[in-house]
Design a protein around this motif. Structure first.
Motif, mmCIF file in Angstrom:
data_model
loop_
_atom_site.group_PDB
_atom_site.id
_atom_site.type_symbol
_atom_site.label_atom_id
_atom_site.label_comp_id
_atom_site.label_asym_id
_atom_site.label_seq_id
_atom_site.Cartn_x
_atom_site.Cartn_y
_atom_site.Cartn_z
ATOM 1 N N THR A 32 4.004 9.589 -9.936
ATOM 2 C CA THR A 32 3.431 9.628 -11.278
ATOM 3 C C THR A 32 2.694 10.938 -11.519
ATOM 4 O OG1 THR A 32 3.202 7.240 -11.268
ATOM 5 C CG2 THR A 32 1.920 8.430 -12.898
ATOM 6 N N SER A 33 1.988 11.424 -10.511
ATOM 7 C CA SER A 33 1.254 12.676 -10.694
ATOM 8 C C SER A 33 2.190 13.880 -10.746
ATOM 9 C CB SER A 33 0.222 12.851 -9.579
ATOM 10 O OG SER A 33 0.879 13.029 -8.339
ATOM 11 N N LEU A 34 3.353 13.788 -10.112
ATOM 12 C CA LEU A 34 4.306 14.901 -10.120
ATOM 13 C C LEU A 34 5.175 14.916 -11.368
ATOM 14 C CD1 LEU A 34 5.515 14.858 -6.408
ATOM 15 C CD2 LEU A 34 3.868 16.408 -7.468
ATOM 16 N N TYR A 35 5.334 13.774 -11.992
ATOM 17 C CA TYR A 35 6.215 13.665 -13.147
ATOM 18 C C TYR A 35 5.543 14.199 -14.398
ATOM 19 C CZ TYR A 35 8.913 11.554 -16.893
ATOM 20 O OH TYR A 35 9.646 11.353 -18.018
ATOM 21 N N THR A 36 6.244 15.069 -15.101
ATOM 22 C CA THR A 36 5.751 15.583 -16.370
ATOM 23 C C THR A 36 6.781 15.261 -17.443
ATOM 24 O OG1 THR A 36 4.645 17.389 -15.228
ATOM 25 C CG2 THR A 36 4.955 17.635 -17.591
ATOM 26 N N PRO A 37 6.425 14.413 -18.410
ATOM 27 C CA PRO A 37 7.381 14.085 -19.468
ATOM 28 C C PRO A 37 7.768 15.320 -20.282
ATOM 29 C CG PRO A 37 5.527 12.569 -19.490
ATOM 30 C CD PRO A 37 5.190 13.677 -18.539
ATOM 31 N N GLU A 38 8.906 15.236 -20.934
ATOM 32 C CA GLU A 38 9.428 16.362 -21.722
ATOM 33 C C GLU A 38 8.484 16.742 -22.863
ATOM 34 O OE1 GLU A 38 12.044 18.237 -20.976
ATOM 35 O OE2 GLU A 38 12.246 17.027 -19.172
ATOM 36 N N ASP A 39 7.796 15.760 -23.466
ATOM 37 C CA ASP A 39 6.903 16.084 -24.577
ATOM 38 C C ASP A 39 5.709 16.914 -24.110
ATOM 39 O OD1 ASP A 39 5.801 13.953 -23.208
ATOM 40 O OD2 ASP A 39 4.978 12.998 -24.995
ATOM 41 N N THR A 53 0.835 -1.200 0.000
ATOM 42 C CA THR A 53 0.000 0.000 0.000
ATOM 43 C C THR A 53 0.867 1.247 0.000
ATOM 44 O OG1 THR A 53 -1.735 -1.185 1.194
ATOM 45 C CG2 THR A 53 -1.837 1.218 1.219
ATOM 46 N N GLY A 54 1.914 1.228 0.808
ATOM 47 C CA GLY A 54 2.839 2.364 0.832
ATOM 48 C C GLY A 54 3.510 2.578 -0.508
ATOM 49 N N LEU A 55 3.959 1.489 -1.137
ATOM 50 C CA LEU A 55 4.584 1.602 -2.455
ATOM 51 C C LEU A 55 3.601 2.113 -3.503
ATOM 52 C CD1 LEU A 55 6.773 -1.634 -2.526
ATOM 53 C CD2 LEU A 55 7.562 0.730 -2.362
ATOM 54 N N LEU A 56 2.351 1.687 -3.404
ATOM 55 C CA LEU A 56 1.330 2.165 -4.333
ATOM 56 C C LEU A 56 1.119 3.667 -4.175
ATOM 57 C CD1 LEU A 56 -0.873 1.593 -6.448
ATOM 58 C CD2 LEU A 56 -2.422 1.150 -4.540
ATOM 59 N N ILE A 57 1.049 4.137 -2.931
ATOM 60 C CA ILE A 57 0.860 5.573 -2.677
ATOM 61 C C ILE A 57 2.048 6.374 -3.213
ATOM 62 C CG2 ILE A 57 0.716 7.307 -0.846
ATOM 63 C CD1 ILE A 57 -0.957 5.216 0.730
ATOM 64 N N VAL A 58 3.258 5.895 -2.967
ATOM 65 C CA VAL A 58 4.453 6.577 -3.477
ATOM 66 C C VAL A 58 4.434 6.613 -5.004
ATOM 67 C CG1 VAL A 58 6.971 6.375 -3.690
ATOM 68 C CG2 VAL A 58 5.886 6.125 -1.458
#
Length: 175
Positions: free
Chosen positions: A40-47, A30-35
């Motif tokens: 994923t929500s903070l990451y913005t790909p270069e494209d 559960t902790g790994l899923l939350i992390v």
């Protein structure tokens, strides 16, 4: 820290009376899923960063941003359904072990047959899924799971073995 989280969760009374190792695994996962969700929500790909600077129109008349938003909505729907199916597949393992024990059959042979079937068919199913599409593969997976679940009600070892072969095939359809 794990013991603190485990005692908090146990204090809520929402979990069944599982062994401590199982609860530890549940809390860690559960902790790994939350992390993962947060990263994923903070990451913005270069494209995506480049799309914000320039507006590109595709041959269909839609902008790249519109296409990206449509794809993102589709991806969210697909991932939710995929995760539910994966969770159901994962959770049935313990129940099948108990069921096979009640049939008084060779449980290890059944599980090994399923794993061997998965290993044997994996190279072929990957390209088949790419050829026929993920949607069709998910539908075939669901149909196979229904057939497998019907076959699990029989105590005949041969029927159970065929069900495990189909189980190995169906699990590979998801990956």
């Amino acid at each position: 820290m794990l013991q603190v989280a485990l005692s908090l969760v146990k204090g809520l009374g929402v979990l069944p009376d599982w062994p401590e190792w199982a609860l530890d695994v549940l809390i860690i996962m559960t902790g790994l899923l939350i992390v993962t969700v947060v990263l994923t929500s903070l990451y913005t790909p270069e494209d995506e960063k480049a799309e914000k600077k320039t507006e590109i129109t595709t041959s269909g008349g839609k902008s790249a941003k519109q296409l990206h938003n449509e794809f993102h909505a589709f991806r969210q729907k697909y991932i939710i359904v995929h995760l539910i199916i994966m969770l159901a597949d994962w959770m049935q393992g313990t129940h099948m072990y108990t069921l096979y024990l009640s049939y008084n059959v060779n449980v290890s042979a059944l599980f090994l047959t399923g794993f061997f079937s998965g290993a044997l068919f994996a190279p072929f199913l990957g390209s088949a899924v790419d050829k026929f599409g993920r949607k069709r593969s998910c539908i075939v997976y669901c149909v196979l799971e229904i057939i497998i679940n019907v076959m699990e009600h029989y105590t005949n070892f041969t029927v159970l073995l065929i069900g495990r072969v189909l189980g190995g095939v169906s699990t590979n359809l998801l990956f």
